[in-house]
Scaffold this motif. Sequence first.
Motif, PDB file in Angstrom:
ATOM      1  N   ASP A  72      -0.856   2.993 -37.234  1.00 57.39           N
ATOM      2  CA  ASP A  72      -2.285   3.097 -39.045  1.00 57.39           C
ATOM      3  C   ASP A  72      -1.392   3.810 -40.297  1.00 57.39           C
ATOM      4  OD1 ASP A  72      -4.288   0.803 -38.467  1.00 57.39           O
ATOM      5  OD2 ASP A  72      -4.548   3.425 -37.156  1.00 57.39           O
ATOM      6  N   GLY A  73      -0.997   3.520 -41.291  1.00 55.98           N
ATOM      7  CA  GLY A  73      -0.554   3.811 -42.592  1.00 55.98           C
ATOM      8  C   GLY A  73      -1.671   5.442 -42.499  1.00 55.98           C
ATOM      9  N   PRO A  74      -1.281   6.315 -43.425  1.00 57.25           N
ATOM     10  CA  PRO A  74      -2.092   7.453 -43.858  1.00 57.25           C
ATOM     11  C   PRO A  74      -3.361   7.340 -44.133  1.00 57.25           C
ATOM     12  CG  PRO A  74      -0.229   7.583 -45.213  1.00 57.25           C
ATOM     13  CD  PRO A  74       0.470   6.625 -44.329  1.00 57.25           C
ATOM     14  N   ALA A  75      -3.228   5.919 -44.628  1.00 55.68           N
ATOM     15  CA  ALA A  75      -4.551   5.646 -45.586  1.00 55.68           C
ATOM     16  C   ALA A  75      -5.469   6.888 -47.089  1.00 55.68           C
ATOM     17  CB  ALA A  75      -6.054   5.185 -44.581  1.00 55.68           C
ATOM     18  N   THR A  76      -4.491   7.445 -47.541  1.00 58.54           N
ATOM     19  CA  THR A  76      -4.499   8.047 -48.825  1.00 58.54           C
ATOM     20  C   THR A  76      -4.011   7.655 -49.616  1.00 58.54           C
ATOM     21  OG1 THR A  76      -3.036   9.921 -47.681  1.00 58.54           O
ATOM     22  CG2 THR A  76      -4.537  10.251 -47.271  1.00 58.54           C
ATOM     23  N   THR A  77      -2.459   7.551 -50.029  1.00 61.91           N
ATOM     24  CA  THR A  77      -2.049   7.650 -51.097  1.00 61.91           C
ATOM     25  C   THR A  77      -0.599   6.875 -51.052  1.00 61.91           C
ATOM     26  OG1 THR A  77      -0.765   9.198 -51.251  1.00 61.91           O
ATOM     27  CG2 THR A  77      -2.908  10.026 -52.210  1.00 61.91           C
ATOM     28  N   ASP A  78      -0.241   6.086 -51.804  1.00 61.38           N
ATOM     29  CA  ASP A  78       0.822   4.652 -51.989  1.00 61.38           C
ATOM     30  C   ASP A  78       2.258   5.420 -51.887  1.00 61.38           C
ATOM     31  OD1 ASP A  78      -1.097   2.731 -52.873  1.00 61.38           O
ATOM     32  OD2 ASP A  78       0.324   2.699 -54.836  1.00 61.38           O
ATOM     33  N   SER A  79       1.984   7.188 -52.091  1.00 62.17           N
ATOM     34  CA  SER A  79       3.321   8.091 -51.937  1.00 62.17           C
ATOM     35  C   SER A  79       3.042   8.731 -50.595  1.00 62.17           C
ATOM     36  CB  SER A  79       3.158   9.363 -53.041  1.00 62.17           C
ATOM     37  OG  SER A  79       3.889   9.814 -52.793  1.00 62.17           O
ATOM     38  N   ALA A  80       2.229   8.841 -50.084  1.00 61.40           N
ATOM     39  CA  ALA A  80       2.068   8.775 -48.528  1.00 61.40           C
ATOM     40  C   ALA A  80       3.009   7.474 -47.555  1.00 61.40           C
ATOM     41  CB  ALA A  80       0.784   9.825 -48.090  1.00 61.40           C
ATOM     42  N   ALA A  81       2.107   6.615 -47.893  1.00 62.65           N
ATOM     43  CA  ALA A  81       2.242   5.331 -47.620  1.00 62.65           C
ATOM     44  C   ALA A  81       3.693   5.501 -47.338  1.00 62.65           C
ATOM     45  CB  ALA A  81       1.988   4.092 -47.620  1.00 62.65           C
ATOM     46  N   PHE A  82       4.862   5.654 -48.723  1.00 62.37           N
ATOM     47  CA  PHE A  82       6.801   5.485 -48.194  1.00 62.37           C
ATOM     48  C   PHE A  82       6.668   6.304 -48.164  1.00 62.37           C
ATOM     49  CE2 PHE A  82       4.848   3.672 -53.060  1.00 62.37           C
ATOM     50  CZ  PHE A  82       4.520   2.668 -52.541  1.00 62.37           C
ATOM     51  N   SER A  83       6.104   7.876 -47.970  1.00 65.36           N
ATOM     52  CA  SER A  83       6.567   9.018 -47.177  1.00 65.36           C
ATOM     53  C   SER A  83       6.692   8.389 -45.279  1.00 65.36           C
ATOM     54  CB  SER A  83       6.092   9.953 -47.480  1.00 65.36           C
ATOM     55  OG  SER A  83       6.185  10.615 -48.516  1.00 65.36           O
ATOM     56  N   TYR A  84       5.097   7.888 -45.248  1.00 65.56           N
ATOM     57  CA  TYR A  84       5.327   7.581 -43.987  1.00 65.56           C
ATOM     58  C   TYR A  84       6.075   6.740 -43.376  1.00 65.56           C
ATOM     59  CZ  TYR A  84       2.412   6.458 -39.496  1.00 65.56           C
ATOM     60  OH  TYR A  84       2.828   5.491 -38.087  1.00 65.56           O
ATOM     61  N   ARG A  85       6.643   5.425 -44.640  1.00 67.08           N
ATOM     62  CA  ARG A  85       7.174   3.878 -44.257  1.00 67.08           C
ATOM     63  C   ARG A  85       8.646   4.930 -44.046  1.00 67.08           C
ATOM     64  NH1 ARG A  85      11.087   2.272 -43.184  1.00 67.08           N
ATOM     65  NH2 ARG A  85      12.023   0.202 -43.682  1.00 67.08           N
ATOM     66  N   ASN A  86       9.213   5.927 -44.506  1.00 68.84           N
ATOM     67  CA  ASN A  86      10.721   6.564 -43.868  1.00 68.84           C
ATOM     68  C   ASN A  86      10.593   7.660 -43.054  1.00 68.84           C
ATOM     69  OD1 ASN A  86      10.906   5.356 -46.643  1.00 68.84           O
ATOM     70  ND2 ASN A  86      10.806   6.985 -48.180  1.00 68.84           N
ATOM     71  N   ASP A  87       9.624   6.999 -42.008  1.00 62.58           N
ATOM     72  CA  ASP A  87      10.066   8.151 -41.571  1.00 62.58           C
ATOM     73  C   ASP A  87      10.834   7.431 -40.261  1.00 62.58           C
ATOM     74  OD1 ASP A  87       8.469  10.555 -41.964  1.00 62.58           O
ATOM     75  OD2 ASP A  87       7.012  10.366 -41.072  1.00 62.58           O
ATOM     76  N   HIS A  88      10.376   5.628 -40.315  1.00 62.64           N
ATOM     77  CA  HIS A  88      11.024   5.052 -38.730  1.00 62.64           C
ATOM     78  C   HIS A  88      11.791   3.660 -40.128  1.00 62.64           C
ATOM     79  CE1 HIS A  88       7.480   6.809 -37.640  1.00 62.64           C
ATOM     80  NE2 HIS A  88       6.553   5.940 -38.220  1.00 62.64           N
ATOM     81  N   GLY A  89      13.046   3.490 -38.889  1.00 62.31           N
ATOM     82  CA  GLY A  89      13.680   2.403 -38.970  1.00 62.31           C
ATOM     83  C   GLY A  89      14.148   1.047 -37.819  1.00 62.31           C
ATOM     84  N   THR A  90      12.625   0.818 -37.341  1.00 62.39           N
ATOM     85  CA  THR A  90      13.060   0.473 -36.408  1.00 62.39           C
ATOM     86  C   THR A  90      12.114  -1.397 -36.397  1.00 62.39           C
ATOM     87  OG1 THR A  90      12.848  -0.114 -33.903  1.00 62.39           O
ATOM     88  CG2 THR A  90      11.073   1.233 -34.875  1.00 62.39           C
ATOM     89  N   ARG A  91      12.379  -2.751 -36.667  1.00 61.78           N
ATOM     90  CA  ARG A  91      11.759  -3.575 -35.943  1.00 61.78           C
ATOM     91  C   ARG A  91      10.939  -2.974 -35.349  1.00 61.78           C
ATOM     92  NH1 ARG A  91      15.330  -7.533 -31.350  1.00 61.78           N
ATOM     93  NH2 ARG A  91      13.496  -8.721 -31.384  1.00 61.78           N
ATOM     94  N   ARG A  92      10.788  -2.227 -34.413  1.00 68.00           N
ATOM     95  CA  ARG A  92       9.413  -2.196 -33.185  1.00 68.00           C
ATOM     96  C   ARG A  92       8.122  -2.191 -34.176  1.00 68.00           C
ATOM     97  NH1 ARG A  92      10.835  -5.749 -29.597  1.00 68.00           N
ATOM     98  NH2 ARG A  92      13.178  -5.437 -29.366  1.00 68.00           N
ATOM     99  N   VAL A  93       8.044  -1.280 -35.901  1.00 70.20           N
ATOM    100  CA  VAL A  93       6.939  -0.676 -36.361  1.00 70.20           C
ATOM    101  C   VAL A  93       6.555  -1.951 -37.478  1.00 70.20           C
ATOM    102  CG1 VAL A  93       5.968   1.212 -37.716  1.00 70.20           C
ATOM    103  CG2 VAL A  93       8.094   1.793 -35.634  1.00 70.20           C
ATOM    104  N   TYR A  94       5.337  -1.808 -37.096  1.00 71.15           N
ATOM    105  CA  TYR A  94       4.791  -2.454 -38.871  1.00 71.15           C
ATOM    106  C   TYR A  94       3.564  -1.947 -38.498  1.00 71.15           C
ATOM    107  CZ  TYR A  94       1.864  -6.169 -40.572  1.00 71.15           C
ATOM    108  OH  TYR A  94       1.358  -7.907 -40.959  1.00 71.15           O
ATOM    109  N   ILE A  95       3.805  -1.561 -39.452  1.00 73.08           N
ATOM    110  CA  ILE A  95       2.686  -0.397 -40.531  1.00 73.08           C
ATOM    111  C   ILE A  95       1.619  -1.228 -41.480  1.00 73.08           C
ATOM    112  CG2 ILE A  95       2.235   1.341 -42.477  1.00 73.08           C
ATOM    113  CD1 ILE A  95       5.232   2.792 -41.653  1.00 73.08           C
ATOM    114  N   VAL A  96       0.213  -1.076 -41.381  1.00 72.50           N
ATOM    115  CA  VAL A  96      -0.772  -1.244 -41.842  1.00 72.50           C
ATOM    116  C   VAL A  96      -1.045  -0.041 -42.612  1.00 72.50           C
ATOM    117  CG1 VAL A  96      -1.093  -3.361 -40.566  1.00 72.50           C
ATOM    118  CG2 VAL A  96      -2.390  -1.087 -39.816  1.00 72.50           C
ATOM    119  N   ASP A  97      -1.473  -0.301 -43.305  1.00 77.10           N
ATOM    120  CA  ASP A  97      -2.257   0.961 -44.747  1.00 77.10           C
ATOM    121  C   ASP A  97      -3.548   0.085 -45.503  1.00 77.10           C
ATOM    122  OD1 ASP A  97      -1.887   4.081 -45.373  1.00 77.10           O
ATOM    123  OD2 ASP A  97      -2.340   2.880 -47.204  1.00 77.10           O
ATOM    124  N   PRO A  98      -4.139   0.458 -46.153  1.00 79.29           N
ATOM    125  CA  PRO A  98      -4.727   2.170 -46.079  1.00 79.29           C
ATOM    126  C   PRO A  98      -6.055   1.467 -44.301  1.00 79.29           C
ATOM    127  CG  PRO A  98      -6.227   0.769 -47.449  1.00 79.29           C
ATOM    128  CD  PRO A  98      -5.447  -0.185 -47.566  1.00 79.29           C
TER     129      PRO A  98
END
Length: 469
Positions: free
Chosen positions: A242-268
């Motif tokens: 689950d993404g941060p569900a606050t702002t686009d900017s927060a979602a992008f920062s969350y996304r940049n924490d990961h670089g693996t095919r094992r993570v699929y992010i959903v937001d909000p």
Amino acid sequence: MSLTDFLHGVETVVVDSGPRPIQTVRSSVIGLIGTAPEANEVAFPLDFPVLVNRRQAAAMIGKTGTLPQAIDAIYDQGGALIVVIRVADAEQENAQLSKVIGGVDAETGAFTGVHVLRAAEAECGVAPMIFIAPGFTHQRPIGVSGHTVTAQGNGYTHAEVTFTGGGVGAVLPSATVILTNGKVTGLDFTSLGYGIVSPVTAQISGDGVGAAISIQTGASANPVVGELKQLADAMKAHIIADGPATTDSAAFSYRNDHGTRRVYIVDPKVSGWSVKTNTYAIEPASPRVAGLIARVDNVSGFWESPSNKEVYGMGGISRPIDYAYGDKNSRANILNENQIATFIRDDGWYLWGNRTCSADEKFAFLSVSRTADMIDISIAKAHRWAVDRSITKNYLDDVTASVKAYMRQLKTKGAILGGDCWVDPEFNTEADITQGHVTFSYDFTPPYPAERVTFRSHLVSDYIRNLFA
């Protein structure tokens, strides 16, 4: 049996050769981690995997904590197998994250927290392939964001680092010291810590002198997702985060924490009906997405993308996400462009987004990554019979024939476009064979989702002549 043995009569010789059928493993078993303070202790013991195959099986989970609503959201999508792991409830968020992360109990040696997923197949007979921890994957707690060697010192042959500070409830980082020619040149962090509310100090100890390091802190990757990654790699599973569900900017920062095919992010977050409050309530989206993946697997197959499929039981989303056909600047498209799945409303609520956080474009699509995993696991599990057999020409033919037949079966179903299996002499030298090591090679091409469909429009006058035909 020896053919030189004397026998006056009839005997039967069982010929145990030939290809074996390969059965695809279950692709949609959900591993769910969370809290349920009111749960029956016998039906749902702490830090133990419990298999739930229908709503009735979760009747004793209670009504509080994160697990009851998550189970309800999953079964809103249809049937599913869920391995439920209940962890102890904690009042403070940092302490709760630590209980979810878990590890190994010092007294019993048993797994705790997310690590109980390792025991799921042995205890429940199925291996989870979809990991979710709703309520515990959206945070970006304050942890170590960087460090600076202010003095390298000299004379070190070994050194250790000790961290202090961080504030009440903080989980401090852990690291090893990097030494170069007797000098401290950096730290190799094994954990960045989290829940830090005051400065962190690093103290270097060892047989040298003079080294000093300053620590910088800031928002860091979610520790639960970070812990699940190693399990997902080992078990070839995927994490619905689950993404941060606050702002686009927060979602992008969350996304940049990961670089693996094992993570699929959903937001909000989404809203679902709560039987506790008798109204719609905002809740994490990951359980509904996991349930949707299970439904798509059961109806269409694991090779089908869950994107553009209706999500049942949704009343809305926690922040506006606009979408319009062909609009590259819509919020939904921008999120998807940054490998974040979201939801759009168009005759119902639909999951919208195909891409994982993979740094390797080969595994950019969730359906492609899962298809590769299913094939790899199924082939490996189906060939335990091949271990310790004598390496003969018939043996090589039997194994390759088994895999070839499996590939043909998958192609017929539409799971792959084609595949093959062969024995490559380059990887099966005399030295390899004499050491009991045999290698089989196989390839396949999965179907790719039609993420972008283009129609080329032509305005012409050619058909005017039809007026006078």
